[in-house]
Design an enzyme around this catalytic site. Sequence first.
Site, PDB file in Angstrom:
ATOM      1  N   ASN A 262      -6.603  -9.871  -5.449  1.00  0.00           N
ATOM      2  CA  ASN A 262      -5.237 -10.167  -5.044  1.00  0.00           C
ATOM      3  C   ASN A 262      -5.352 -11.190  -3.921  1.00  0.00           C
ATOM      4  OD1 ASN A 262      -2.662 -10.279  -4.056  1.00  0.00           O
ATOM      5  ND2 ASN A 262      -2.561  -8.140  -3.383  1.00  0.00           N
TER       6      ASN A 262
ATOM      7  N   LYS B  25      -3.099 -12.758  -2.405  1.00  0.00           N
ATOM      8  CA  LYS B  25      -1.980 -12.722  -1.444  1.00  0.00           C
ATOM      9  C   LYS B  25      -1.492 -14.143  -1.168  1.00  0.00           C
ATOM     10  CE  LYS B  25      -3.686  -8.297   0.073  1.00  0.00           C
ATOM     11  NZ  LYS B  25      -3.790  -7.282   1.124  1.00  0.00           N
TER      12      LYS B  25
ATOM     13  N   HIS C 195       3.197  -3.768  -4.768  1.00  0.00           N
ATOM     14  CA  HIS C 195       2.201  -3.803  -3.698  1.00  0.00           C
ATOM     15  C   HIS C 195       2.836  -3.332  -2.389  1.00  0.00           C
ATOM     16  CE1 HIS C 195      -0.692  -5.262  -0.767  1.00  0.00           C
ATOM     17  NE2 HIS C 195      -1.565  -5.217  -1.753  1.00  0.00           N
TER      18      HIS C 195
ATOM     19  N   GLU D 202       2.648  -4.396   0.518  1.00  0.00           N
ATOM     20  CA  GLU D 202       3.204  -5.459   1.365  1.00  0.00           C
ATOM     21  C   GLU D 202       4.607  -5.839   0.883  1.00  0.00           C
ATOM     22  OE1 GLU D 202      -0.187  -8.046   1.063  1.00  0.00           O
ATOM     23  OE2 GLU D 202      -1.331  -6.597   2.228  1.00  0.00           O
TER      24      GLU D 202
ATOM     25  N   GLU E 250      -3.795   2.287  -3.469  1.00  0.00           N
ATOM     26  CA  GLU E 250      -4.088   1.518  -2.259  1.00  0.00           C
ATOM     27  C   GLU E 250      -3.494   2.228  -1.046  1.00  0.00           C
ATOM     28  OE1 GLU E 250      -5.009  -2.849  -3.353  1.00  0.00           O
ATOM     29  OE2 GLU E 250      -2.912  -2.692  -2.809  1.00  0.00           O
TER      30      GLU E 250
ATOM     31  N   GLY F  33      -6.535  -4.397   4.488  1.00  0.00           N
ATOM     32  CA  GLY F  33      -6.718  -5.464   5.476  1.00  0.00           C
ATOM     33  C   GLY F  33      -7.148  -4.968   6.840  1.00  0.00           C
TER      34      GLY F  33
ATOM     35  N   SER G 156      -9.675  -2.730   1.597  1.00  0.00           N
ATOM     36  CA  SER G 156     -10.946  -3.075   2.261  1.00  0.00           C
ATOM     37  C   SER G 156     -12.162  -2.822   1.378  1.00  0.00           C
ATOM     38  CB  SER G 156     -11.088  -2.359   3.608  1.00  0.00           C
ATOM     39  OG  SER G 156     -10.029  -2.729   4.477  1.00  0.00           O
TER      40      SER G 156
HETATM   41  P1  13P Z   1      -7.936  -5.910   1.360  1.00  0.00           P
HETATM   42  O1  13P Z   1      -9.041  -5.827   0.343  1.00  0.00           O
HETATM   43  O2  13P Z   1      -7.888  -7.216   2.084  1.00  0.00           O
HETATM   44  O3  13P Z   1      -7.914  -4.716   2.262  1.00  0.00           O
HETATM   45  O4  13P Z   1      -6.564  -5.862   0.534  1.00  0.00           O
HETATM   46  C1  13P Z   1      -6.393  -4.872  -0.407  1.00  0.00           C
HETATM   47  C2  13P Z   1      -5.167  -5.162  -1.162  1.00  0.00           C
HETATM   48  O5  13P Z   1      -4.074  -5.090  -0.637  1.00  0.00           O
HETATM   49  C3  13P Z   1      -5.299  -5.571  -2.557  1.00  0.00           C
HETATM   50  O6  13P Z   1      -4.074  -5.569  -3.198  1.00  0.00           O
END
Ligand code: 13P
Length: 257
Positions: A13, A15, A101, A103, A173, A179, A219
Amino acid sequence: MNKLFRSAVIAGNWKMNKTPAEATELINAIKAECAGKATDGCTVVACVPYVDIANAVEAAKGSFIHIGAENVHWERSGAFTGEISADMLVACGVEYVIVGHSERRQYFGETDETVNKRVHAALEAGLKVILCVGELLTEREQGVTAEVVSRQTKIALLGVTEEQLKNVIIAYEPVWAIGTGRTATADQANEVCKLIREVVSSLYGTAAGNGITVQYGGSMNAKNAAELLAKEHVDGGLIGGASLKAPDFSVIISAAQ
Ligand code: 13P
């Protein structure tokens, strides 16, 4: 069903990262890193920003990499300024789409109901859905992880048929692990992925629950991927930061073989 019979999916992803030119570079770099290594033990997906789709699809053509988007609107067309429909994504060569997601839930008002609408739109257009669920740190501390993840999963799948479910992947997740560099332990990831499988079994029967691909995300990186992916109920990963570095993403792909 044994995990060996489920399809493993490693998805990046990206982002809000990478310009179109950088997307071409990154896809080419992933191909180069994986050259000569096994990649057929899992499906590899790169979910990229809308503006990168054309370049990513072109760069991935003929390779093992499938391209996904990071969101999709639930209407087919109309007065929805700034939005992108599932048909548009399909027309651009997109095969997968991330829905729900954390976010999007956290910063853009995504709710379980809008997640459900997006899931339907994507499946009806023929896209494969990577449905994200996961609890906040406070919810974990309050001991309601199971309730939260069950609710998110059940509402997202409302009205989805057993046939359509074959095109759904669920990504667990935990929001506190995204993150932050704070990964769930392999046992914590396995426990909630198992729970998600049980929720799917309760809705669609044991075969469907056993067959669905459940990823872990949060992560996941080149160092911890092997341990997480070795767990019985963890069928893959949804990877943010580490998917932007071709060498690291390639190590994770290898760990899934
Ligand atoms: P990270 O791997 O940067 O923690 O992000 C995970 C994520 O949100 C994947 O959709």
